[in-house]
Write a protein that holds these residues in place. Structure first.
Motif, short mmCIF file in Angstrom:
data_model
loop_
_atom_site.label_atom_id
_atom_site.label_comp_id
_atom_site.label_asym_id
_atom_site.label_seq_id
_atom_site.Cartn_x
_atom_site.Cartn_y
_atom_site.Cartn_z
N ALA A 3 33.31 44.55 -16.94
CA ALA A 3 34.55 44.33 -16.20
C ALA A 3 35.77 44.49 -17.09
O ALA A 3 36.90 44.52 -16.61
CB ALA A 3 34.56 42.93 -15.58
N ALA A 4 35.56 44.55 -18.40
CA ALA A 4 36.69 44.61 -19.33
C ALA A 4 37.27 46.01 -19.37
O ALA A 4 37.23 46.71 -20.37
CB ALA A 4 36.25 44.18 -20.73
N MET A 5 37.83 46.42 -18.24
CA MET A 5 38.42 47.75 -18.13
C MET A 5 39.89 47.65 -18.49
O MET A 5 40.62 46.86 -17.91
CB MET A 5 38.24 48.27 -16.71
N ASN A 6 40.32 48.43 -19.45
CA ASN A 6 41.71 48.35 -19.90
C ASN A 6 42.65 48.84 -18.82
O ASN A 6 42.48 49.91 -18.25
CB ASN A 6 41.90 49.19 -21.17
N LEU A 7 43.67 48.04 -18.52
CA LEU A 7 44.68 48.45 -17.56
C LEU A 7 45.69 49.36 -18.25
O LEU A 7 46.07 49.14 -19.39
CB LEU A 7 45.41 47.21 -17.02
N LYS A 8 46.10 50.41 -17.55
CA LYS A 8 47.11 51.31 -18.09
C LYS A 8 48.44 50.59 -18.17
O LYS A 8 48.68 49.62 -17.45
CB LYS A 8 47.21 52.55 -17.20
N ILE A 39 51.64 27.23 -17.44
CA ILE A 39 51.27 28.09 -16.33
C ILE A 39 49.87 28.57 -16.63
O ILE A 39 49.63 29.29 -17.60
CB ILE A 39 52.24 29.28 -16.19
N LEU A 40 48.92 28.15 -15.82
CA LEU A 40 47.50 28.39 -16.09
C LEU A 40 47.03 29.67 -15.40
O LEU A 40 47.27 29.87 -14.21
CB LEU A 40 46.67 27.21 -15.58
N THR A 41 46.34 30.55 -16.14
CA THR A 41 45.75 31.76 -15.56
C THR A 41 44.24 31.67 -15.71
O THR A 41 43.72 31.53 -16.81
CB THR A 41 46.29 33.04 -16.24
N VAL A 42 43.53 31.76 -14.59
CA VAL A 42 42.07 31.66 -14.57
C VAL A 42 41.51 32.96 -14.02
O VAL A 42 41.99 33.47 -13.00
CB VAL A 42 41.61 30.47 -13.69
N GLY A 43 40.51 33.52 -14.68
CA GLY A 43 39.94 34.77 -14.20
C GLY A 43 38.83 35.27 -15.10
O GLY A 43 38.31 34.53 -15.95
N ASP A 44 38.48 36.54 -14.93
CA ASP A 44 37.41 37.16 -15.70
C ASP A 44 37.99 37.89 -16.91
O ASP A 44 39.02 37.50 -17.46
CB ASP A 44 36.57 38.06 -14.81
N SER A 45 37.34 38.99 -17.32
CA SER A 45 37.76 39.67 -18.54
C SER A 45 39.13 40.33 -18.41
O SER A 45 39.83 40.52 -19.41
CB SER A 45 36.73 40.73 -18.93
N ILE A 46 39.53 40.69 -17.19
CA ILE A 46 40.87 41.27 -17.02
C ILE A 46 41.92 40.23 -17.39
O ILE A 46 42.93 40.56 -18.01
CB ILE A 46 41.05 41.76 -15.57
N ASN A 73 45.86 30.97 -21.07
CA ASN A 73 44.83 31.90 -20.66
C ASN A 73 43.47 31.22 -20.67
O ASN A 73 42.96 30.83 -21.72
CB ASN A 73 44.81 33.11 -21.61
N ARG A 74 42.87 31.11 -19.49
CA ARG A 74 41.51 30.57 -19.37
C ARG A 74 40.59 31.61 -18.73
O ARG A 74 39.68 31.27 -17.98
CB ARG A 74 41.53 29.27 -18.57
N GLY A 75 40.84 32.88 -19.06
CA GLY A 75 39.96 33.94 -18.60
C GLY A 75 38.71 34.00 -19.46
O GLY A 75 38.75 33.75 -20.66
N VAL A 76 37.59 34.34 -18.84
CA VAL A 76 36.31 34.45 -19.54
C VAL A 76 35.63 35.73 -19.09
O VAL A 76 35.40 35.93 -17.89
CB VAL A 76 35.38 33.25 -19.24
N GLY A 77 35.30 36.60 -20.03
CA GLY A 77 34.63 37.84 -19.70
C GLY A 77 33.31 37.60 -18.98
O GLY A 77 32.51 36.77 -19.40
#
Length: 199
Positions: A3-8, A39-46, A73-77
């Motif tokens: 899922a760790a696809m780099n965003l342009k 400000i909390l951000t929760v998500g996956d590898s993105i 940042n509380r994202g986890v791949g």
């Protein structure tokens, strides 16, 4: 983590500006943000890449100079929405952020297009739990509609099948957001528009 696809860069800019605008404007006429707020951000590898947050920090600093706002940042791949419930619950046990964003979908497909109904139900239940946690704790929540599979200009059969499942997950998420009166930012649509301009 696939899922760790780099965003342009254009996609990053759209994403960071959308998040920053929503944080700055929601939900009251005057900002409820205070100096030093999280400000909390929760998500996956993105989310875990900290790319859109980095740009969002710059936008927020221009809106609130010297405020010390912290974009956490509380994202986890590899994490799916059920893991996000646990992350949000754990963070709220320690402190309450001023606002939180939740972005999932890609990993909730389990990277195959089978068992659609079960996956839609599981995803909707997990997002619903995030919403319930936020409401119980008086936490303003923003749902982010995650980007699609394959950021190239063409899709293969595998990507097309996964995107079809992702469409169903996100349609259920959008319906839930509407029912629960939770704002949802369509990151995927904005990103696809950016890709179209590059073609």
């Amino acid at each position: 983590d696939p899922a760790a696809m780099n965003l342009k860069p254009k996609g990053l800019l759209l994403l960071s500006c959308a998040v920053s605008w929503a944080v700055a404007m929601a939900p009251a006429a005057e900002s409820f943000l205070c100096a030093g707020d999280d400000i909390l951000t929760v998500g996956d590898s993105i989310t875990a890449q900290d790319a859109y947050q980095s740009m969002a920090r710059q936008v927020l600093e221009s809106l609130y100079p010297g405020s010390g706002l912290q974009l956490v940042n509380r994202g986890v791949g590899g994490m799916s929405a059920d893991g996000g419930v646990q992350v949000l619950r754990g963070y709220l046990a320690e402190k309450k952020p001023a606002i939180a964003t939740v972005m999932f979908g890609v990993n909730d497909t389990s990277w195959n297009a089978s068992d659609e109904a079960a996956k839609v139900l599981a995803f909707t239940n997990s997002v619903g739990q995030c919403i319930a946690l936020a409401k119980t704790n008086g936490l303003p929540l923003l749902l982010l509609r995650e980007t699609h599979f394959s950021h190239g200009r063409t899709y293969g059969e595998w990507e097309s099948g996964l995107n079809a499942l992702l469409d169903k997950l996100q349609a259920a998420e959008a319906l839930l957001a509407k029912e629960q009166d939770v704002p949802m930012i369509d990151i995927r649509r904005a990103y696809e528009a950016g890709l179209a301009e590059d073609r």
